[in-house]
Motif scaffolding. Structure first.
Motif, short mmCIF file in Angstrom:
data_model
loop_
_atom_site.label_atom_id
_atom_site.label_comp_id
_atom_site.label_asym_id
_atom_site.label_seq_id
_atom_site.Cartn_x
_atom_site.Cartn_y
_atom_site.Cartn_z
N PRO A 199 13.90 6.59 75.26
CA PRO A 199 15.14 6.21 75.92
C PRO A 199 16.26 7.10 75.39
O PRO A 199 16.40 7.27 74.18
CB PRO A 199 15.33 4.75 75.53
CG PRO A 199 14.43 4.50 74.38
CD PRO A 199 13.34 5.50 74.45
N ILE B 242 27.60 4.21 71.41
CA ILE B 242 28.43 3.93 72.59
C ILE B 242 28.68 2.43 72.59
O ILE B 242 27.74 1.63 72.61
CB ILE B 242 27.74 4.35 73.90
CG1 ILE B 242 27.46 5.86 73.91
CG2 ILE B 242 28.61 3.97 75.09
CD1 ILE B 242 26.67 6.33 75.13
N MET C 148 28.49 -4.79 74.26
CA MET C 148 27.23 -4.02 74.35
C MET C 148 27.38 -2.73 73.55
O MET C 148 28.38 -2.03 73.70
CB MET C 148 26.96 -3.69 75.82
CG MET C 148 25.68 -2.91 76.08
SD MET C 148 25.43 -2.70 77.88
CE MET C 148 23.64 -2.82 77.98
N VAL C 149 26.37 -2.45 72.73
CA VAL C 149 26.43 -1.29 71.84
C VAL C 149 25.09 -0.56 71.87
O VAL C 149 24.03 -1.19 71.86
CB VAL C 149 26.75 -1.73 70.39
CG1 VAL C 149 26.59 -0.56 69.43
CG2 VAL C 149 28.14 -2.33 70.30
N ILE C 150 25.15 0.78 71.88
CA ILE C 150 23.96 1.62 71.87
C ILE C 150 24.05 2.53 70.64
O ILE C 150 25.09 3.14 70.42
CB ILE C 150 23.93 2.53 73.13
CG1 ILE C 150 24.26 1.74 74.39
CG2 ILE C 150 22.61 3.26 73.28
CD1 ILE C 150 23.25 0.75 74.80
N ILE D 117 18.19 6.75 72.13
CA ILE D 117 18.71 5.39 71.90
C ILE D 117 17.77 4.68 70.94
O ILE D 117 16.64 4.33 71.29
CB ILE D 117 18.80 4.60 73.23
CG1 ILE D 117 19.76 5.32 74.21
CG2 ILE D 117 19.26 3.17 72.97
CD1 ILE D 117 19.76 4.73 75.61
N LEU D 118 18.25 4.47 69.70
CA LEU D 118 17.39 3.84 68.70
C LEU D 118 17.54 2.32 68.70
O LEU D 118 16.67 1.60 68.21
CB LEU D 118 17.72 4.40 67.31
CG LEU D 118 17.48 5.90 67.14
CD1 LEU D 118 17.69 6.32 65.69
CD2 LEU D 118 16.07 6.30 67.58
N ASP D 119 18.67 1.85 69.23
CA ASP D 119 18.84 0.40 69.32
C ASP D 119 19.90 0.06 70.36
O ASP D 119 20.84 0.82 70.58
CB ASP D 119 19.25 -0.19 67.97
CG ASP D 119 18.97 -1.69 67.88
OD1 ASP D 119 18.08 -2.18 68.61
OD2 ASP D 119 19.64 -2.39 67.08
N VAL D 120 19.71 -1.08 71.01
CA VAL D 120 20.71 -1.67 71.90
C VAL D 120 21.08 -3.02 71.31
O VAL D 120 20.19 -3.79 70.92
CB VAL D 120 20.14 -1.87 73.33
CG1 VAL D 120 21.18 -2.52 74.24
CG2 VAL D 120 19.65 -0.56 73.91
N LYS D 121 22.36 -3.28 71.19
CA LYS D 121 22.83 -4.56 70.64
C LYS D 121 23.75 -5.24 71.63
O LYS D 121 24.58 -4.58 72.26
CB LYS D 121 23.60 -4.31 69.34
CG LYS D 121 22.75 -3.89 68.16
CD LYS D 121 23.62 -3.72 66.91
CE LYS D 121 22.76 -3.63 65.67
NZ LYS D 121 21.83 -2.47 65.68
N ILE D 122 23.59 -6.55 71.71
CA ILE D 122 24.36 -7.33 72.68
C ILE D 122 24.94 -8.55 71.97
O ILE D 122 24.30 -9.11 71.08
CB ILE D 122 23.43 -7.82 73.83
CG1 ILE D 122 22.60 -6.67 74.42
CG2 ILE D 122 24.21 -8.57 74.90
CD1 ILE D 122 23.37 -5.68 75.24
N ASP D 123 26.12 -8.96 72.40
CA ASP D 123 26.68 -10.21 71.88
C ASP D 123 25.71 -11.34 72.22
O ASP D 123 25.36 -11.55 73.39
CB ASP D 123 28.05 -10.49 72.51
CG ASP D 123 29.16 -9.78 71.79
OD1 ASP D 123 28.91 -9.18 70.72
OD2 ASP D 123 30.30 -9.81 72.29
#
Lengths: 193, 193
Positions: free
Chosen positions: B44, B68, B116-118, B138-144
């Motif tokens: 990704p 991002i 949302m954070v990438i 993209i090593l990680d996606v973070k969401i509230d």
């Protein structure tokens, strides 16, 4: 508090764009892609990333040209259909009764009925992994005359573009939810059988 | 009937993303960028394109990492401000009272308050012209956590991302017009004087 949902190709917003190309026989084809974005101001340039398995990939490798037609919300069904079938076996323009118009600046067709069109000449190709990124110099932008503002610029709400939510596989517009991706276009696909 | 409006870096929709990086002194910085998009599924990956004149360009060239943070509509003013000033002379986190949180997977900060954070590691750099394109895995996606759906996927309307209309320089959301780009953030900028 943030929760990690892992390593995914997921970010909002992602576009819904329809990539037009001619195959080696000159047959017009169009496919839907969401992996792309503007990548330079001078020269103006935009990327699209495609898998090698797509028919469009081979056409663009040959012609070094493509268009992006931006579907408005009212064409969500057709745009979804363009992503459900391959141009190798289907004439997607004929099946949707949409019109392939030859671009002025490059050897590629665009979707006449869609409100915004970009004509691109490939200037770089980047192999990333599953996808090949085509970087296209934007040689022209075309807009439906009736929705140009007085300043000669199109109003976003009149173009009414579509956003793609990967993972949940939904489409949204600039005024809310539209429908399920990989589903809306099935009514067209069923007519093919 | 289509009207040509010339060769421009203009297509809808384009995103409003806030790119986080540490400078060589480890100071967190963030800038707004609209030139980017997903470019690969495996691995990704996502692109952002920056001018060499930006402070962030030099930070990313050094660290080979960025985040991002996707601002929701309610942070349109802060996101606009992040594009109005340079991190070279301004601590943009302090001026907006937003929180720089260190990413888990890469050496870069993100905006804690954005939903949302990438987290990205640079795997390719492409010189295009006015802009350098960074391709980030993209090593990680973070969401509230509170806006994750039952399926573990964030709902677009809860993220409420912002779209940028170049040329007309306006922001839109998934529920209509938001405001003028390069203007909303001026109220924060004025406080700096």
């Amino acid at each position: 508090m943030k929760k990690s949902i892992g390593s995914k190709a997921l970010i909002y917003p992602s576009p819904v764009w329809c990539v037009g190309s001619y195959d080696t026989n000159g047959k017009p084809n169009v496919m839907t892609a969401s992996w792309g974005g503007i990548c330079c101001s001078k020269p103006p340039a935009v990327t699209i990333s495609l898998r090698k398995a797509t028919y469009t990939y081979h056409s663009i490798m040959e012609t070094k040209a493509y268009t992006i037609s931006v579907p408005s919300k009212k064409y969500a069904r057709e745009a979804d259909f363009f992503g459900l079938t391959s141009g190798k076996k289907t004439d997607k323009f004929r099946e949707t009764s949409l019109t392939p118009t030859r671009a002025d600046k490059v050897h590629a067709p665009y979707v006449e009925e869609f409100p915004m069109v970009i004509e691109c000449k490939v200037i770089h190709t980047v192999e990333i992994g599953s996808h090949t990124q085509f970087i296209g110099e934007i040689l022209d932008v075309k807009i439906d005359e009736e929705i140009l503002g007085e300043d000669g610029i199109p109003e976003m709400l009149n173009i009414s573009p579509i956003l793609y939510a990967a993972e949940s596989r939904n489409y949204y517009g600039v005024d809310g939810y539209i429908g399920n991706a990989y589903n809306l276009g099935k009514s067209i696909k069923r007519q093919l059988k």
